[in-house]
Write a protein that holds these residues in place. Sequence first.
Motif, PDB file in Angstrom:
ATOM      1  N   GLY A  69      94.518  36.177  46.369  1.00 51.29           N
ATOM      2  CA  GLY A  69      95.006  35.055  45.571  1.00 51.29           C
ATOM      3  C   GLY A  69      93.844  34.313  44.949  1.00 51.29           C
ATOM      4  O   GLY A  69      92.702  34.407  45.412  1.00 51.29           O
ATOM      5  N   THR A  70      94.111  33.542  43.907  1.00 45.68           N
ATOM      6  CA  THR A  70      93.010  32.884  43.196  1.00 45.68           C
ATOM      7  C   THR A  70      92.833  31.410  43.550  1.00 45.68           C
ATOM      8  O   THR A  70      91.807  30.827  43.224  1.00 45.68           O
ATOM      9  CB  THR A  70      93.203  33.003  41.667  1.00 45.68           C
ATOM     10  OG1 THR A  70      94.388  32.294  41.275  1.00 45.68           O
ATOM     11  CG2 THR A  70      93.309  34.459  41.249  1.00 45.68           C
ATOM     12  N   VAL A  71      93.815  30.820  44.226  1.00 46.60           N
ATOM     13  CA  VAL A  71      93.695  29.398  44.559  1.00 46.60           C
ATOM     14  C   VAL A  71      92.561  29.164  45.551  1.00 46.60           C
ATOM     15  O   VAL A  71      91.865  28.144  45.489  1.00 46.60           O
ATOM     16  CB  VAL A  71      95.035  28.856  45.095  1.00 46.60           C
ATOM     17  CG1 VAL A  71      94.865  27.496  45.741  1.00 46.60           C
ATOM     18  CG2 VAL A  71      96.045  28.753  43.956  1.00 46.60           C
ATOM     19  N   GLN A  72      92.366  30.097  46.477  1.00 55.01           N
ATOM     20  CA  GLN A  72      91.249  29.957  47.417  1.00 55.01           C
ATOM     21  C   GLN A  72      89.920  29.875  46.666  1.00 55.01           C
ATOM     22  O   GLN A  72      89.052  29.063  46.993  1.00 55.01           O
ATOM     23  CB  GLN A  72      91.214  31.128  48.392  1.00 55.01           C
ATOM     24  CG  GLN A  72      90.030  31.057  49.352  1.00 55.01           C
ATOM     25  CD  GLN A  72      89.922  32.277  50.236  1.00 55.01           C
ATOM     26  OE1 GLN A  72      90.918  32.917  50.547  1.00 55.01           O
ATOM     27  NE2 GLN A  72      88.702  32.607  50.631  1.00 55.01           N
ATOM     28  N   LEU A  73      89.759  30.717  45.647  1.00 55.64           N
ATOM     29  CA  LEU A  73      88.531  30.668  44.848  1.00 55.64           C
ATOM     30  C   LEU A  73      88.405  29.333  44.128  1.00 55.64           C
ATOM     31  O   LEU A  73      87.319  28.755  44.059  1.00 55.64           O
ATOM     32  CB  LEU A  73      88.526  31.806  43.824  1.00 55.64           C
ATOM     33  CG  LEU A  73      88.226  33.216  44.314  1.00 55.64           C
ATOM     34  CD1 LEU A  73      88.184  34.172  43.130  1.00 55.64           C
ATOM     35  CD2 LEU A  73      86.911  33.250  45.075  1.00 55.64           C
ATOM     36  N   LEU A  74      89.511  28.871  43.569  1.00 51.27           N
ATOM     37  CA  LEU A  74      89.482  27.596  42.845  1.00 51.27           C
ATOM     38  C   LEU A  74      89.039  26.469  43.762  1.00 51.27           C
ATOM     39  O   LEU A  74      88.307  25.560  43.344  1.00 51.27           O
ATOM     40  CB  LEU A  74      90.859  27.308  42.251  1.00 51.27           C
ATOM     41  CG  LEU A  74      90.971  26.076  41.365  1.00 51.27           C
ATOM     42  CD1 LEU A  74      90.081  26.206  40.122  1.00 51.27           C
ATOM     43  CD2 LEU A  74      92.424  25.848  40.942  1.00 51.27           C
ATOM     44  N   SER A  82      89.074  16.350  43.362  1.00 44.88           N
ATOM     45  CA  SER A  82      89.582  16.820  42.076  1.00 44.88           C
ATOM     46  C   SER A  82      90.748  17.783  42.217  1.00 44.88           C
ATOM     47  O   SER A  82      91.554  17.932  41.297  1.00 44.88           O
ATOM     48  CB  SER A  82      88.463  17.524  41.293  1.00 44.88           C
ATOM     49  OG  SER A  82      87.362  16.660  41.102  1.00 44.88           O
ATOM     50  N   LEU A  83      90.857  18.456  43.372  1.00 46.87           N
ATOM     51  CA  LEU A  83      91.879  19.472  43.587  1.00 46.87           C
ATOM     52  C   LEU A  83      92.629  19.213  44.876  1.00 46.87           C
ATOM     53  O   LEU A  83      92.029  19.020  45.932  1.00 46.87           O
ATOM     54  CB  LEU A  83      91.222  20.866  43.656  1.00 46.87           C
ATOM     55  CG  LEU A  83      92.130  22.027  44.073  1.00 46.87           C
ATOM     56  CD1 LEU A  83      93.193  22.291  43.007  1.00 46.87           C
ATOM     57  CD2 LEU A  83      91.314  23.288  44.341  1.00 46.87           C
ATOM     58  N   THR A  84      93.955  19.210  44.792  1.00 46.41           N
ATOM     59  CA  THR A  84      94.827  19.121  45.959  1.00 46.41           C
ATOM     60  C   THR A  84      95.766  20.315  45.947  1.00 46.41           C
ATOM     61  O   THR A  84      96.447  20.556  44.942  1.00 46.41           O
ATOM     62  CB  THR A  84      95.660  17.821  45.951  1.00 46.41           C
ATOM     63  OG1 THR A  84      94.779  16.700  45.929  1.00 46.41           O
ATOM     64  CG2 THR A  84      96.550  17.734  47.178  1.00 46.41           C
ATOM     65  N   VAL A  85      95.784  21.053  47.039  1.00 46.26           N
ATOM     66  CA  VAL A  85      96.685  22.200  47.172  1.00 46.26           C
ATOM     67  C   VAL A  85      97.718  21.875  48.231  1.00 46.26           C
ATOM     68  O   VAL A  85      97.371  21.547  49.370  1.00 46.26           O
ATOM     69  CB  VAL A  85      95.908  23.474  47.556  1.00 46.26           C
ATOM     70  CG1 VAL A  85      96.870  24.667  47.666  1.00 46.26           C
ATOM     71  CG2 VAL A  85      94.818  23.771  46.545  1.00 46.26           C
ATOM     72  N   ILE A  86      98.985  21.953  47.858  1.00 44.07           N
ATOM     73  CA  ILE A  86     100.072  21.626  48.776  1.00 44.07           C
ATOM     74  C   ILE A  86     100.928  22.869  48.966  1.00 44.07           C
ATOM     75  O   ILE A  86     101.519  23.368  48.019  1.00 44.07           O
ATOM     76  CB  ILE A  86     100.929  20.467  48.237  1.00 44.07           C
ATOM     77  CG1 ILE A  86     100.049  19.242  47.970  1.00 44.07           C
ATOM     78  CG2 ILE A  86     102.043  20.122  49.220  1.00 44.07           C
ATOM     79  CD1 ILE A  86     100.752  18.117  47.236  1.00 44.07           C
ATOM     80  N   THR A 178      96.592  31.727  38.307  1.00 44.65           N
ATOM     81  CA  THR A 178      96.557  30.269  38.454  1.00 44.65           C
ATOM     82  C   THR A 178      95.165  29.721  38.178  1.00 44.65           C
ATOM     83  O   THR A 178      94.999  28.721  37.472  1.00 44.65           O
ATOM     84  CB  THR A 178      97.006  29.865  39.872  1.00 44.65           C
ATOM     85  OG1 THR A 178      98.335  30.354  40.111  1.00 44.65           O
ATOM     86  CG2 THR A 178      96.991  28.353  40.044  1.00 44.65           C
ATOM     87  N   LEU A 179      94.151  30.366  38.731  1.00 41.05           N
ATOM     88  CA  LEU A 179      92.771  29.902  38.516  1.00 41.05           C
ATOM     89  C   LEU A 179      92.427  29.884  37.035  1.00 41.05           C
ATOM     90  O   LEU A 179      91.868  28.899  36.531  1.00 41.05           O
ATOM     91  CB  LEU A 179      91.808  30.790  39.290  1.00 41.05           C
ATOM     92  CG  LEU A 179      90.311  30.519  39.126  1.00 41.05           C
ATOM     93  CD1 LEU A 179      89.554  30.806  40.416  1.00 41.05           C
ATOM     94  CD2 LEU A 179      89.697  31.360  37.994  1.00 41.05           C
ATOM     95  N   GLU A 180      92.751  30.948  36.325  1.00 42.45           N
ATOM     96  CA  GLU A 180      92.398  31.014  34.909  1.00 42.45           C
ATOM     97  C   GLU A 180      93.173  29.986  34.094  1.00 42.45           C
ATOM     98  O   GLU A 180      92.613  29.358  33.185  1.00 42.45           O
ATOM     99  CB  GLU A 180      92.683  32.422  34.379  1.00 42.45           C
ATOM    100  CG  GLU A 180      91.758  33.482  34.940  1.00 42.45           C
ATOM    101  CD  GLU A 180      92.248  34.876  34.629  1.00 42.45           C
ATOM    102  OE1 GLU A 180      91.640  35.532  33.757  1.00 42.45           O
ATOM    103  OE2 GLU A 180      93.240  35.319  35.248  1.00 42.45           O
TER     104      GLU A 180
END
Length: 248
Positions: A69-74, A82-86, A178-180
């Motif tokens: 997945g790309t969210v981990q990289l983000l 700056s970033l919140t992942v829920i 998602t990252l892109e």
Amino acid sequence: MSDNETYLFELDDDLSEKDWNGPKRSICSRCERPELVCLCSHLPSTPIHLDHTSVVIFQHLNEIKRPLGTVQLLSKCLDSSSLTVIRARQFPRKYYPDIYSNPNTYLLFPNANAVLLDDIINESNHYTIIALDGTWNEAMGIYHRHSELQELKTCYVKIDQKSEFAIRTQPTKETTSTLETIAYALRCTEKDKPTLFDDIVRPLKRMVELQLNLGAVVHEAKLSLIESGQTRRQYSKKHERWLMTLQH
């Protein structure tokens, strides 16, 4: 653990333990990947702070189980302010009132009312950008289950190159990970950071390069496969038209 716990990430690697003989792999403490596929040399030297944007990702529970997945990289590229992942089953207004009530919150979602982010960027000095993370079917499910999401203003970004995430099937040639997608959005909102897009996408390119070297294969876009008759199952014209709606 609560379903609403934030910053829950697990190793994204399609090389499972059963594929290895010998002792357990050493994991890099920074990028949290096996040292064989460490990405630290391609990450920003320090997590980037955003001056004009708060990024919120509503992540489907299934996404954390998927390899690469790309969210981990983000999360390694942007700082925690700056970033919140829920990660949750539901994202109701009562849990996140500040997000939903903010007049400068935009949902990155390609519905009929979505506006090009470039066209609204001078309306405020700070934006909250929400992205839905999961397969496109899962993202659509999240959207349609939440009336509060449907009430938000929606935006889209202009994609000017094919997705770098070639080892996972994209719906169309014009859709990206998602990252892109977040990187494209930040290119609009953080114009004073000219290298930001490349800084975010660089580790994704490296991850894909490493996986291809280890035997992963390039995936064609789903719509392209349908149009050329190369899919294993038959898809309806309705499904094909739905895929086309993802192209702004």
